[in-house]
Design an enzyme around this catalytic site. Structure first.
Site, PDB file in Angstrom:
ATOM      1  N   PRO A   2     -66.318   9.988 -61.965  1.00  0.00           N
ATOM      2  CA  PRO A   2     -67.529  10.049 -62.754  1.00  0.00           C
ATOM      3  C   PRO A   2     -68.376   8.791 -62.750  1.00  0.00           C
ATOM      4  CG  PRO A   2     -65.669   9.470 -64.124  1.00  0.00           C
ATOM      5  CD  PRO A   2     -65.253   9.325 -62.710  1.00  0.00           C
ATOM      6  N   GLU A   3     -69.682   8.985 -62.786  1.00  0.00           N
ATOM      7  CA  GLU A   3     -70.566   7.891 -63.166  1.00  0.00           C
ATOM      8  C   GLU A   3     -71.007   8.187 -64.597  1.00  0.00           C
ATOM      9  OE1 GLU A   3     -73.265   6.469 -60.199  1.00  0.00           O
ATOM     10  OE2 GLU A   3     -71.990   7.151 -58.563  1.00  0.00           O
ATOM     11  N   LYS A  52     -69.133   3.893 -68.901  1.00  0.00           N
ATOM     12  CA  LYS A  52     -68.150   4.867 -68.430  1.00  0.00           C
ATOM     13  C   LYS A  52     -66.966   4.998 -69.390  1.00  0.00           C
ATOM     14  CE  LYS A  52     -69.585   3.656 -63.769  1.00  0.00           C
ATOM     15  NZ  LYS A  52     -69.294   2.756 -62.643  1.00  0.00           N
ATOM     16  N   ARG A 120     -67.794  -6.441 -72.883  1.00  0.00           N
ATOM     17  CA  ARG A 120     -67.814  -6.503 -71.419  1.00  0.00           C
ATOM     18  C   ARG A 120     -68.890  -5.605 -70.806  1.00  0.00           C
ATOM     19  NH1 ARG A 120     -61.796  -6.513 -71.225  1.00  0.00           N
ATOM     20  NH2 ARG A 120     -61.877  -4.272 -70.879  1.00  0.00           N
ATOM     21  N   ASN A 161     -71.387   4.073 -57.726  1.00  0.00           N
ATOM     22  CA  ASN A 161     -71.745   3.849 -56.330  1.00  0.00           C
ATOM     23  C   ASN A 161     -72.869   4.750 -55.815  1.00  0.00           C
ATOM     24  OD1 ASN A 161     -71.397   2.283 -54.062  1.00  0.00           O
ATOM     25  ND2 ASN A 161     -69.896   3.682 -53.147  1.00  0.00           N
ATOM     26  N   ARG A 252     -67.676  -2.040 -52.539  1.00  0.00           N
ATOM     27  CA  ARG A 252     -67.766  -0.595 -52.275  1.00  0.00           C
ATOM     28  C   ARG A 252     -68.786  -0.360 -51.182  1.00  0.00           C
ATOM     29  NH1 ARG A 252     -66.725   2.046 -57.080  1.00  0.00           N
ATOM     30  NH2 ARG A 252     -66.170   3.775 -55.735  1.00  0.00           N
TER      31      ARG A 252
END
Length: 262
Positions: A2-3, A52, A120, A161, A252
Site C-alpha cells: 500500500p501507499e 502509511k 518521524r 514508489n 528503490r
DNA sequence: TCTTTATGGTGAG
DNA sequence: TCACCCTAAAGAT
C-alpha cells in the site's frame, strides 16, 4: 502493498465497520498474542491514518499497524474462512471480520510510543493538517535528490514508489535534482500534484495518474489499469515516445522520462 | 517445484 | 549502503 491512499481508505472502511462495536480479537499465528489480549473485549472508537500508519483506538488502548511491503487486510462479512497460519490478528466486530496478515508492525502503543511514530512523519497530503509550506520547508533542508526525498516519510508522509514516479512526471520535475534546490513555487505545485493524485487514489481505490482526456475517456475511473500510469515500470514515454529511464534512487527503482522531466 | 518480485521500513556498519 | 524482516502470487523450469 500500500501507499498512503490505501491506508486512508482502510481507516475509513474499518472505522465504519467496527466503530462502537465490542471487538473479539485473536492472534491465530500467535505472534500478536499480547496485542490481541489487550484489544479483545474493548469497544472501538476510531481508526486514524497518518501517512502509511494506522491507529485503532479504543477507550484505554491504541493499536498501531504498519503494513510494510507485504502486509494486507482481508475483510469478510459472511462465509468467514478459518484463519490462515500467517494471520497475525483477527478482529471481529458486528457483522465484520478483518484479518491482518504479514504486517511490519502490529502492537499496542502508549502515548509516548505513538508520539515517537508521529514525530518521524512529515505532512500527509491526505490530511487536513498537512500543508504545502511544511512540505517545502522540509524539502529545503534535505541534501538528497528530490526523487529520494519523496520516499522519505519525514519529508512527506504516505507517498510510495508509484506516487513519487508519477507525481514527478506530472509535475515535470527531474528526479535527480537536489531537493533543496527546488524553489518554493515549484515545491508548492508538486505538493498540489501529489495531493490531487492521492485524493483520486482514495476515491478510486487505485492509482490513476493519466488524464482521461488523453485516452478519449470522460472519467478517470474508466481508465484501464494497464493505461493508468505514465512512467512507472514503462519502457517508453507516452508523451514523447522517448525511452523511460530507470535507476535505484532512494533505495528503490525509480522510473522517469529524461526528456519530459528536465 | 523452484525463483522472482512487490505500492515499505529499520538498524548496523 | 547493506542485510534483514514480513507474505503471496506470478513466472520460470
Amino acid at each position: 502493498m500500500p501507499e498512503g491512499h490505501v491506508l486512508h481508505r482502510l481507516a475509513r472502511e474499518h472505522e465504519k465497520a467496527l466503530a462502537d462495536a465490542a471487538l473479539t480479537v485473536s492472534s491465530p499465528q500467535g505472534r500478536a498474542r499480547a496485542a490481541a489480549a489487550d484489544l479483545d473485549g474493548t469497544t472501538l472508537l476510531a481508526v486514524e491514518a497518518i501517512g502509511k500508519h494506522l491507529f485503532y483506538r479504543s477507550a484505554a488502548t491504541t493499536l498501531h499497524v504498519h503494513l510494510g511491503l507485504f502486509g494486507r487486510f482481508r475483510s469478510y462479512h459472511a462465509d468467514v474462512p478459518p484463519p490462515r497460519p500467517t494471520t497475525r490478528l483477527r478482529i471481529q466486530g458486528g457483522s465484520t471480520t478483518i484479518d491482518l496478515i504479514g504486517p511490519t508492525d502490529c502492537r499496542i502503543v502508549d502515548r509516548d510510543e505513538e508520539e515517537t511514530i508521529r514525530e518521524r512523519l512529515g505532512p500527509d497530503p491526505l490530511r487536513a493538517d498537512g500543508t504545502a509550506e511544511e512540505f517545502a520547508h522540509r524539502l529545503s533542508r534535505r541534501r538528497i535528490t528530490i526523487g529520494a526525498a519523496l520516499l522519505d516519510q519525514r519529508v512527506i508522509a504516505g507517498v510510495g514508489n508509484i506516487f513519487r514516479a508519477e507525481a514527478l512526471f506530472v509535475a515535470a520535475i527531474d528526479p535527480l535534482r537536489s531537493a533543496a534546490s527546488v524553489p518554493l513555487a515549484e515545491a508548492t505545485a508538486l505538493w498540489e500534484t501529489i495531493r490531487t493524485l492521492m485524493r483520486e487514489g482514495v476515491r478510486l481505490g487505485r492509482i490513476v495518474a493519466r488524464e482521461p482526456v488523453e485516452l478519449g475517456l470522460r472519467s478517470r475511473g474508466s481508465i484501464r489499469n494497464a493505461d493508468a500510469l505514465y512512467v512507472y515500470k514503462r519502457q517508453t514515454c507516452l508523451r514523447c515516445g522517448g525511452t523511460i529511464g530507470s535507476a535505484a534512487v532512494g533505495g528503490r527503482s525509480l522510473y522517469w522520462c529524461p526528456s519530459c522531466q528536465s
